[in-house]
Enzyme design. Structure first.
Site, PDB file in Angstrom:
ATOM      1  N   TYR A 101       1.082  -1.056  -0.074  1.00  0.00           N
ATOM      2  CA  TYR A 101      -0.027  -0.290   0.144  1.00  0.00           C
ATOM      3  C   TYR A 101       0.954   1.393   0.026  1.00  0.00           C
ATOM      4  CZ  TYR A 101      -2.949   3.823   2.605  1.00  0.00           C
ATOM      5  OH  TYR A 101      -3.444   4.890   1.697  1.00  0.00           O
ATOM      6  N   GLU A 189      -3.926   7.338  -3.162  1.00  0.00           N
ATOM      7  CA  GLU A 189      -3.044   6.242  -3.171  1.00  0.00           C
ATOM      8  C   GLU A 189      -3.412   4.997  -4.311  1.00  0.00           C
ATOM      9  OE1 GLU A 189      -5.581   5.137   0.745  1.00  0.00           O
ATOM     10  OE2 GLU A 189      -7.080   4.270  -0.839  1.00  0.00           O
TER      11      GLU A 189
END
Lengths: 379, 292
Positions: A101, A189
């Protein structure tokens, strides 16, 4: 304003981040054509503004173009959390060696942008933060200098051992920060950031939330708004300068100020009712805003009673009163209305309302109790 | 006494000739605020309502009039620079009423202000009033009463609702301050709690929060360690759905964090008496020994 995955991917690609090919389709035939063009296995992904698409059946793997078409037919038009899927993204199915991530947000506490990474990618990052916070690594960014190369490298070393991959990931983080700046984002993101079996670092899924306050000066970003993916009444409200969010209850609320609007909803619940909506008519009210507000509230068939709660400061009570009278002149309201107003020009407002046959209250608790009672009687 | 603004506040109004700026300047003057200057680029040398001199820049206004506080009413696209200009001109306090300032801009404004030692209240806030002394912002003066309860809130009209209950029941206020509903704000709950705790005129404090972020939780932790005065609190948004921005840019439940229940529990654990509804403020303050 949230961007769709395909829009976020395009912004990342423009920033130089490696993103697999992929195209958007609105019909099963298009899905098939794209799948043929891409060749090999593809994923068909619903483009809606909500999480949990996979669990809802909105993300499907297809080995052939014919299968992709079938998935397209199933996903297009399906409902996910009340939103209709109008578009799907068709992208090559990636082979995944590892998932991480990478994201940048504006952190309220430190009042800075913060870059966050985690080797636990591919899952909800909030869940990672709650269960295994030691797997999240952060770098605060000084907005005057941006994400510094050594900060990006430091974070990248938490993700990979291979120096080549570390360098690739660090570059991607700097490009992500630039995309975040350019879009006026409050969140950008990549989840997951994958490595492929042959060792390349690639952004597989992207999410960007844009700060609404940036849209005025970024018309190119504002143009990405997809009103077909939103509740039409929310779109109408926003265009009139109102802030409206539909809920499940039956007491329609019209309030000035966000805090008071929330407190009004809470009080409806406190007295045993359920609010049908959040609606803030904002600071400088005009009768036209009130007319639109009433139109939006009454368009909701669940609404059994209407509650106005106005504390006049900038908002003038007489503006609100005139709006109510104007809105109900042509067609009489088919549901009971309770009006509470106090503050600036209260007396003028009471005059206007009384003349038009409305009752005006001054106490918030009393008004809410009445509205809840009327909704219950009508239900 | 009071916090942040008082009889010695000398105010410069940025955007004094605009629609909101002119209306509220008149209200502030009527209330008794010392409005010493206005700023509208290009209108320097003129006079507002034949009483307040207008300057082209904040620096000129400060040099000529000794203004120590600025209020910003200019439209959002000019507001960030208006705040920076006021800080450069050396005022100690800036109150930014304007809403719609980009949050990324605010991340650059805050270190700029910190370097100059300037306090910012807001943006996107109703301002501050020390009843009987000075009003800097848009809180209606007539609902306030001089007294010893300090009020701090993220909201505008909800604050008025609470003040209204206090005043109707004879509980006056030392200072009422709306800190704003944006994700990044200049003055937070803790700054106000610290100032109220130190203020001789304040005997009790009312904290009005809402969903989103962790400012209320931080405030609760601060209260349990540093505040000896009675504190009562309210949190708006118990019925707000997660993931939706409730009007204020900062009022959003992200995942499971920033909920009203979480904040009320934090208040409770810190010994802050929690109101179920705004009308309970008077009863709770009385329970804490505050006289009407």
């Amino acid at each position: 304003m949230n961007l769709h995955e395909y829009q976020a991917r395009a912004l990342l690609k423009a920033a130089g981040i490696p993103v697999p090919d992929g195209e958007v389709a609105t019909a099963p035939n298009e899905v098939e054509a794209i799948a043929k063009r891409l060749g090999g296995a593809v994923v068909v992904k619903a483009q809606v503004h909500t999480g949990g698409r996979g669990k809802a059946g909105g993300v499907k793997l297809a080995k052939t173009a014919a299968e992709a078409k079938r998935h397209g037919a199933a996903i297009l038009g399906m409902q996910i959390k009340g939103l209709t899927v109008e578009k799907v993204l068709v992208a090559p199915a990636a082979e995944i060696a590892s998932e991480s991530y990478v994201g940048v947000i504006v952190d309220r506490a430190s009042q800075r942008p913060v870059m966050m990474v985690s080797p636990a990618g591919g899952v909800d990052i909030e869940e990672v933060a709650a269960k295994t916070p030691e797997k999240i690594f952060k770098a605060p960014i000084d907005p005057r200098y941006g994400l510094l190369p050594h900060q990006a490298m430091e974070l990248a070393f938490e993700l990979y051992d291979d120096v080549k991959q570390v360098r690739q990931a660090a570059t991607i983080m700097q490009q992500l920060y630039q995309a975040f700046r350019d879009a006026g984002a409050s969140l950008a993101e990549i989840n997951p950031l994958i490595t492929t079996p042959d060792g390349e670092v690639v952004a597989l899924d992207a999410k960007i939330g844009v700060d609404d306050n940036e849209l005025e000066r970024r018309p190119d970003v504002a143009a990405l708004r997809d009103t077909s993916a939103e509740d039409p009444s929310e779109v109408e409200a926003r265009e009139m300068g109102l802030s409206y969010i539909p809920l499940d209850g039956n007491v329609g609320c019209c309030v000035n100020g966000a805090g008071l609007a929330m407190a009004t909803m809470d009080l409806v619940k406190y007295y045993g009712g359920e609010p049908a909506n959040f609606l803030d008519i904002g600071g400088s009210s005009s009768p036209e805003k009130v007319v639109t507000a009433l139109k939006i509230i009454t368009a909701d068939p669940k609404v059994k009673s209407i509650l106005f709660n106005i504390f006049g400061g900038i908002t003038r009570c007489d503006d609100v009163a005139n709006g109510i009278v104007t809105a109900t002149k042509g067609a009489k309201l088919d549901r009971p209305i309770v009006i509470r107003l106090t503050g600036t020009n209260e007396e003028l407002a009471v005059n206007v309302l009384t003349k038009a046959g409305f009752e005006a209250l001054t106490d918030m608790d009393e008004a809410v109790q009445q509205a809840v009672k009327l909704a219950r009687e009508a239900a | 006494m009071s916090i942040f603004v008082d009889k010695n506040t000398k105010l410069v109004v940025q955007g004094i000739t605009g629609r909101d700026g002119s209306f509220h300047t008149r209200q502030m003057i009527e209330y008794g605020t010392q409005v010493v200057a206005g700023v509208t680029p290009g209108k320097g040398g003129q006079t507002f309502d034949d009483t307040v001199p207008i300057f082209n820049t904040v620096a000129q206004a400060v040099a000529e009039t000794g203004a120590n506080t600025s209020i910003v009413y200019v439209p959002s696209r000019f507001a960030v620079d208006a705040v920076l200009e006021a800080a450069d001109a050396g005022v100690a306090l800036i109150v930014c009423i304007t809403e719609g300032l980009p949050v990324q801009d605010m991340t650059r404004v805050m270190p700029f202000l910190a370097e100059r030692g300037t306090r910012l209240i807001g943006p996107n806030c109703p301002g501050i009033i020390s009843p009987g002394q000075s009003k800097v912002g848009i809180i209606p003066g007539q609902i306030c009463l001089e007294g010893n309860v300090g009020v701090v809130s993220r909201s505008g009209t909800l604050t008025y609702e609470v003040i209204h209950h206090l005043t109707r029941n004879g509980m006056g206020q030392s200072t009422c301050i709306g800190i704003g509903g944006d994700p990044i704000i200049g003055t937070n709950f803790i700054d106000c709690l610290e100032a109220f705790e130190a203020d001789g005129a304040t005997e009790a404090i009312v904290v009005i929060g809402e969903i989103g972020g962790t400012d209320e939780q931080n405030a609760a932790a601060y209260v349990s360690e540093h505040v000896n005065k009675p504190v009562v609190g309210f949190i708006a948004g118990r019925t707000a759905p997660p993931g939706r921005r409730m009007g204020h840019a900062g009022a959003i439940i992200s995942g499971s964090s920033g909920t009203a229940d979480e904040k009320m529990a934090a208040f409770d654990a810190a010994g802050i008496a929690v109101m179920e509804r705004p009308a309970e403020v008077v009863a709770l303050l009385k329970e804490q020994g505050v006289a009407a």
